[in-house]
Write an enzyme that holds these catalytic residues in place. Sequence first.
Site, PDB file in Angstrom:
ATOM      1  N   HIS A 120      -4.419  -5.008 -17.811  1.00 14.47           N
ATOM      2  CA  HIS A 120      -4.320  -6.236 -18.610  1.00 14.47           C
ATOM      3  C   HIS A 120      -4.676  -5.963 -20.069  1.00 14.47           C
ATOM      4  O   HIS A 120      -3.954  -6.389 -20.988  1.00 14.47           O
ATOM      5  CB  HIS A 120      -5.260  -7.289 -18.006  1.00 14.47           C
ATOM      6  CG  HIS A 120      -5.331  -8.565 -18.772  1.00 14.47           C
ATOM      7  ND1 HIS A 120      -4.597  -9.684 -18.425  1.00 14.47           N
ATOM      8  CD2 HIS A 120      -6.039  -8.913 -19.885  1.00 14.47           C
ATOM      9  CE1 HIS A 120      -4.854 -10.654 -19.289  1.00 14.47           C
ATOM     10  NE2 HIS A 120      -5.728 -10.218 -20.176  1.00 14.47           N
ATOM     11  N   GLU A 121      -5.748  -5.236 -20.292  1.00 15.00           N
ATOM     12  CA  GLU A 121      -6.177  -4.958 -21.668  1.00 15.00           C
ATOM     13  C   GLU A 121      -5.169  -4.085 -22.401  1.00 15.00           C
ATOM     14  O   GLU A 121      -4.857  -4.322 -23.561  1.00 15.00           O
ATOM     15  CB  GLU A 121      -7.566  -4.284 -21.660  1.00 15.00           C
ATOM     16  CG  GLU A 121      -8.694  -5.211 -21.251  1.00 15.00           C
ATOM     17  CD  GLU A 121      -8.718  -6.486 -22.079  1.00 15.00           C
ATOM     18  OE1 GLU A 121      -8.624  -6.411 -23.318  1.00 15.00           O
ATOM     19  OE2 GLU A 121      -8.790  -7.573 -21.487  1.00 15.00           O
ATOM     20  N   HIS A 124      -2.329  -6.157 -23.646  1.00 15.98           N
ATOM     21  CA  HIS A 124      -2.529  -6.820 -24.944  1.00 15.98           C
ATOM     22  C   HIS A 124      -2.141  -5.875 -26.093  1.00 15.98           C
ATOM     23  O   HIS A 124      -1.545  -6.300 -27.078  1.00 15.98           O
ATOM     24  CB  HIS A 124      -3.997  -7.224 -25.130  1.00 15.98           C
ATOM     25  CG  HIS A 124      -4.390  -8.501 -24.424  1.00 15.98           C
ATOM     26  ND1 HIS A 124      -3.742  -9.693 -24.625  1.00 15.98           N
ATOM     27  CD2 HIS A 124      -5.388  -8.764 -23.550  1.00 15.98           C
ATOM     28  CE1 HIS A 124      -4.330 -10.650 -23.896  1.00 15.98           C
ATOM     29  NE2 HIS A 124      -5.325 -10.105 -23.216  1.00 15.98           N
TER      30      HIS A 124
END
Length: 261
Positions: A120-121, A124
Amino acid sequence: MFNKISLALSVTLLLNACATSPTGRTQFAFMPDTQLNQMGLQAFDSLKKETPISSNQRHTQFVTCVSNAVIREVGGNWEVVVFEDNSLNAFALPGNKIGVHSGMVNFVDNQDQLASIIGHEIGHVLARHSNERVSQQMAVSSGMALIQAVSSPQTAMGQTALGLLGVGAQYGVLLPYSRLHENEADKIGLDLMAKAGFDPRQSVILWQKMARAGDGQQPPEFMSTHPAHATRIQELQNAMPRALEIQKQAVAQGKQPRCSK
Ligand SMILES: [Zn+2]
């Protein structure tokens, strides 16, 4: 000098204002990526100076093992640091920097849940969300000063800059990612973890666990920048059949990470 930079930025703005994210969404992100990477490096340097780096070998090996498996699917050189901090937090910065707090290492049940966070990070970063956030902020105010302020976390503008990069919580400023950015990072992250051979179903369990942790008096730092929108789990579940298919192919290719904490 300042005018030259402004002019150069304006030209860049016209040329690059409309970019496309990895999921095909049109973005308003006009900053040169080199500039964003520079901001990310600066922010990461400050964090490393202010927060002790973990000396727990098992934590470091676990986080490195999971991160490397995910990074292999993305490419590039990434720096991964485990910070000795009991708060529940993790982040990735432009310039390929990943930080995981020991609180997050303790929180996850297994490698697949940590892979959900890391994926997820990284999502980004791949989708240039910081670039969009900084571009939007610069369109309304502050110009070049905002970029320079990242090296002064004690100033209000420095805190805004760090907040836009997603690490404001560490400095007491909350700039949550939008629902759009959260969904996009979830999608990219789910694909990435599955491609690396992790079990994508653990992402749902992780976010359920995160939502329960957020019910308390003091929501974890991670929840303040990554709000658990009600639709998140539903959308992850909708994407699951495809993710499981990707994982199956990865396993068939011999990708079966075994990272234990
Ligand atoms: Zn997020």
